[in-house]
Design an enzyme around this catalytic site. Structure first.
Site, short mmCIF file in Angstrom:
data_model
loop_
_atom_site.label_atom_id
_atom_site.label_comp_id
_atom_site.label_asym_id
_atom_site.label_seq_id
_atom_site.Cartn_x
_atom_site.Cartn_y
_atom_site.Cartn_z
N SER A 285 8.53 0.60 -11.59
CA SER A 285 7.11 0.95 -11.52
C SER A 285 6.67 1.90 -12.62
CB SER A 285 6.85 1.62 -10.16
OG SER A 285 5.61 2.29 -10.17
N GLU B 153 4.80 4.20 -12.10
CA GLU B 153 4.77 5.52 -11.47
C GLU B 153 5.94 6.37 -11.98
OE1 GLU B 153 2.35 6.62 -9.40
OE2 GLU B 153 3.30 8.39 -8.52
N TYR C 116 8.11 8.99 -4.33
CA TYR C 116 8.20 7.55 -4.61
C TYR C 116 8.63 7.31 -6.05
CZ TYR C 116 6.47 2.88 -5.88
OH TYR C 116 6.35 1.60 -6.37
P1 NAP Z 1 3.85 -4.04 -0.47
O1 NAP Z 1 2.69 -4.96 -0.34
O2 NAP Z 1 3.78 -2.67 0.10
O3 NAP Z 1 5.13 -4.78 0.17
C1 NAP Z 1 6.32 -4.10 0.42
C2 NAP Z 1 7.29 -5.03 1.12
O4 NAP Z 1 8.53 -4.34 1.35
C3 NAP Z 1 6.82 -5.56 2.47
O5 NAP Z 1 7.17 -6.92 2.57
C4 NAP Z 1 7.65 -4.71 3.44
O6 NAP Z 1 7.88 -5.37 4.66
C5 NAP Z 1 8.95 -4.60 2.68
N1 NAP Z 1 9.82 -3.53 3.14
C6 NAP Z 1 9.54 -2.21 3.19
N2 NAP Z 1 10.61 -1.54 3.64
C7 NAP Z 1 11.59 -2.44 3.89
C8 NAP Z 1 12.93 -2.39 4.38
N3 NAP Z 1 13.51 -1.23 4.71
N4 NAP Z 1 13.66 -3.53 4.49
C9 NAP Z 1 13.09 -4.69 4.16
N5 NAP Z 1 11.83 -4.84 3.72
C10 NAP Z 1 11.09 -3.71 3.58
O7 NAP Z 1 4.27 -3.88 -2.01
P2 NAP Z 1 3.84 -4.75 -3.30
O8 NAP Z 1 2.57 -4.23 -3.84
O9 NAP Z 1 3.99 -6.19 -2.97
O10 NAP Z 1 4.98 -4.31 -4.32
C11 NAP Z 1 6.23 -5.00 -4.39
C12 NAP Z 1 7.25 -4.09 -5.06
O11 NAP Z 1 6.81 -3.77 -6.38
C13 NAP Z 1 7.49 -2.75 -4.37
O12 NAP Z 1 8.85 -2.41 -4.56
C14 NAP Z 1 6.62 -1.78 -5.14
O13 NAP Z 1 7.10 -0.48 -5.03
C15 NAP Z 1 6.75 -2.35 -6.53
N6 NAP Z 1 5.61 -2.11 -7.44
C16 NAP Z 1 4.36 -2.44 -7.07
C17 NAP Z 1 3.31 -2.28 -7.96
C18 NAP Z 1 1.89 -2.65 -7.58
O14 NAP Z 1 0.97 -2.20 -8.28
N7 NAP Z 1 1.68 -3.47 -6.58
C19 NAP Z 1 3.56 -1.76 -9.24
C20 NAP Z 1 4.87 -1.45 -9.59
C21 NAP Z 1 5.90 -1.64 -8.69
P3 NAP Z 1 6.96 -5.16 5.99
O15 NAP Z 1 5.95 -6.25 5.92
O16 NAP Z 1 7.97 -5.33 7.06
O17 NAP Z 1 6.37 -3.78 5.91
N1 GDD Z 2 -4.92 5.29 -2.35
C1 GDD Z 2 -5.98 6.01 -2.79
N2 GDD Z 2 -6.98 6.32 -1.90
N3 GDD Z 2 -6.00 6.42 -4.07
C2 GDD Z 2 -7.09 7.14 -4.48
C3 GDD Z 2 -8.16 7.46 -3.63
C4 GDD Z 2 -8.09 7.04 -2.27
O1 GDD Z 2 -8.99 7.30 -1.46
N4 GDD Z 2 -9.08 8.15 -4.34
C5 GDD Z 2 -8.62 8.26 -5.60
N5 GDD Z 2 -7.40 7.64 -5.68
C6 GDD Z 2 -6.54 7.59 -6.88
C7 GDD Z 2 -5.14 8.13 -6.65
O2 GDD Z 2 -5.12 9.56 -6.65
C8 GDD Z 2 -4.40 7.50 -7.82
O3 GDD Z 2 -4.54 8.32 -8.96
C9 GDD Z 2 -5.14 6.19 -8.06
O4 GDD Z 2 -6.36 6.26 -7.30
C10 GDD Z 2 -4.37 4.92 -7.65
O5 GDD Z 2 -3.89 5.09 -6.34
P1 GDD Z 2 -3.20 3.86 -5.53
O6 GDD Z 2 -4.07 2.68 -5.54
O7 GDD Z 2 -2.78 4.41 -4.20
O8 GDD Z 2 -1.95 3.46 -6.44
P2 GDD Z 2 -0.81 4.33 -7.17
O9 GDD Z 2 -1.13 4.29 -8.65
O10 GDD Z 2 -0.61 5.64 -6.54
O11 GDD Z 2 0.50 3.47 -6.85
C11 GDD Z 2 0.48 2.05 -6.97
O12 GDD Z 2 0.86 1.67 -8.27
C12 GDD Z 2 2.20 2.01 -8.63
C13 GDD Z 2 2.41 1.54 -10.09
O13 GDD Z 2 1.92 2.51 -10.97
C14 GDD Z 2 1.43 1.50 -5.91
O14 GDD Z 2 1.27 0.09 -5.86
C15 GDD Z 2 2.87 1.80 -6.23
O15 GDD Z 2 3.72 1.11 -5.31
C16 GDD Z 2 3.14 1.30 -7.66
O16 GDD Z 2 4.48 1.53 -8.03
#
Ligand code: NAP
Ligand code: GDD
Length: 321
Positions: A125, A127, A149
């Site tokens: 990520s 992050e 995280y």
């Molecule tokens: P998400 O919607 O939160 O999905 C997370 C998945 O992980 C769900 O299917 C959840 O299952 C499963 N899970 C959580 N804990 C588990 C455990 N102990 N054993 C088995 N399964 C478990 O996340 P996403 O947005 O699809 O992201 C996918 C991956 O990419 C994550 O690793 C996230 O950290 C990473 N990532 C995401 C982003 C982004 O912007 N979306 C960016 C960079 C990296 P349940 O349905 O049972 O909760």
């Molecule tokens: N969630 C949330 N809720 N975020 C807010 C809000 C609010 O009400 N108001 C402002 N924000 C700002 C957060 O402080 C952050 O700077 C930004 O919006 C994005 O927040 P999120 O959408 O919660 O995502 P994230 O950047 O913290 O994390 C996501 O992206 C990562 C990759 O950079 C997640 O998907 C992580 O799992 C992923 O790794």
């Protein structure tokens, strides 16, 4: 050639559902790992349930991973499962490390034991860059995580690199910047905003409470990003890649695009609420996807504006039913 078999952890999540669809279209046999719950959470994969096979398992339970791999006999493993919501990682730091950090080692150890020829994708990520040390961020930019995280993801990244170097596994780490879709969880800021805008438009809610409007993110479309995961596993040699759009926007800009879609003035509805501020913030993310473009031939297709409008429209439709 034998049919390719994919094993996806986190298949019930946003990315897992898009990746499963993508791999089915490519002709893969798709297995998904799901953890046991008292109610089903298959909303995102309901439309493909008859085409995939689910196996119970949990990243916390090593034996369940080994037996799931023995059953599926995959050629590729996509490790997408994680506790992925950043604020929760301050509330549950130990559990976040167990899933998001140590869970990766459990999966890699299981692969070594069951079949070291399996190709492995780790969902790393942006992050991890946290308090960024270089802009834009590339594969060479040092990490400075700002949340439990982010720290856990840095561990997951380096253990993947280490298993590649120690055991010659085909293990890759995709450093993905934020990616969103109509299937995004409701607590993440894009979806919170598009859902809130739709509710306000339909008269179901009056205000939208948000935290830091100045944070900047490089937001892409999840449907585009799962293709990059697959491409990484089709290369001759394993390597790590940044996947991003190369553009950054503030949360305020996101809010403006979403409210504009329904013809409303955001300033009349958005309320700043300190409850949504974080103990430590990531102020700016912007990735340089040049390596992915050059080596994988990958480029994002859906623009930020198109994606936010798509999400608003989808929430309007869902809430109007
Ligand atoms: P998400 O919607 O939160 O999905 C997370 C998945 O992980 C769900 O299917 C959840 O299952 C499963 N899970 C959580 N804990 C588990 C455990 N102990 N054993 C088995 N399964 C478990 O996340 P996403 O947005 O699809 O992201 C996918 C991956 O990419 C994550 O690793 C996230 O950290 C990473 N990532 C995401 C982003 C982004 O912007 N979306 C960016 C960079 C990296 P349940 O349905 O049972 O909760
Ligand atoms: N969630 C949330 N809720 N975020 C807010 C809000 C609010 O009400 N108001 C402002 N924000 C700002 C957060 O402080 C952050 O700077 C930004 O919006 C994005 O927040 P999120 O959408 O919660 O995502 P994230 O950047 O913290 O994390 C996501 O992206 C990562 C990759 O950079 C997640 O998907 C992580 O799992 C992923 O790794």
């Amino acid at each position: 050639m034998d049919r390719k078999v994919a094993f996806i952890t986190g298949i019930t999540g946003q990315d897992g559902s898009y990746l499963a669809e993508f791999l089915l279209k490519k002709g893969y046999k798709v297995y998904g790992m799901v953890r046991r719950a008292s109610v089903d959470k298959y909303e995102r994969i309901a439309h493909i349930m008859d085409k995939i096979e689910l196996i119970q398992g949990d990243l916390l339970d090593q034996y369940s991973l080994i037996s799931a791999l023995k059953k599926a006999q995959p050629t590729e493993v996509y490790n997408l499962a994680a506790q992925s919501f950043v604020p929760t990682s301050w509330a549950q730091p130990v559990l976040t490390s167990e899933f998001t950090a140590i869970g990766v080692t459990r999966m890699l150890e299981s692969i070594r034991l069951v079949d070291p020829k399996i190709r492995f994708y780790q969902a790393s990520s942006s992050e991890m860059y946290g308090k960024v040390l270089q802009t834009p961020q590339t594969e060479e930019t040092p990490f400075y995580p700002r949340s439990p995280y982010g720290v856990a993801k840095v561990y997951g990244h380096y253990i993947t690199v280490n298993y590649r170097e120690s055991y010659d596994l085909f293990a890759v780490s995709g450093i993905l910047f934020n990616h969103e879709s109509p299937r995004r969880g409701l607590e993440f800021v894009t979806r919170k905003v598009t859902d809130g805008v739709a509710r306000i438009k339909l008269g179901l809610q009056k205000e939208l409470r948000l935290g830091n409007l100045d944070a900047r993110r490089d937001w892409g479309f999840a449907g585009d990003y799962v293709e990059a995961m697959w491409l990484m596993l089709q290369q001759e040699t394993p390597d790590d890649y940044v996947i991003a759009t190369g553009e950054t926007r503030t949360v305020k800009e996101l809010v403006q695009v979403a409210f504009d879609r329904v013809g409303l003035d955001w300033e009349k509805h958005v309320v700043l609420d300190p409850a949504f501020l974080r103990p430590a913030e990531v102020d700016l993310l912007i990735g340089d996807p040049a390596k992915a473009k050059r080596q994988l031939g990958w480029t994002p297709k859906v623009s930020f504006e198109e994606m936010i409008r798509m999400m608003v429209d989808s929430d309007l439709e869902r809430l109007s039913q």
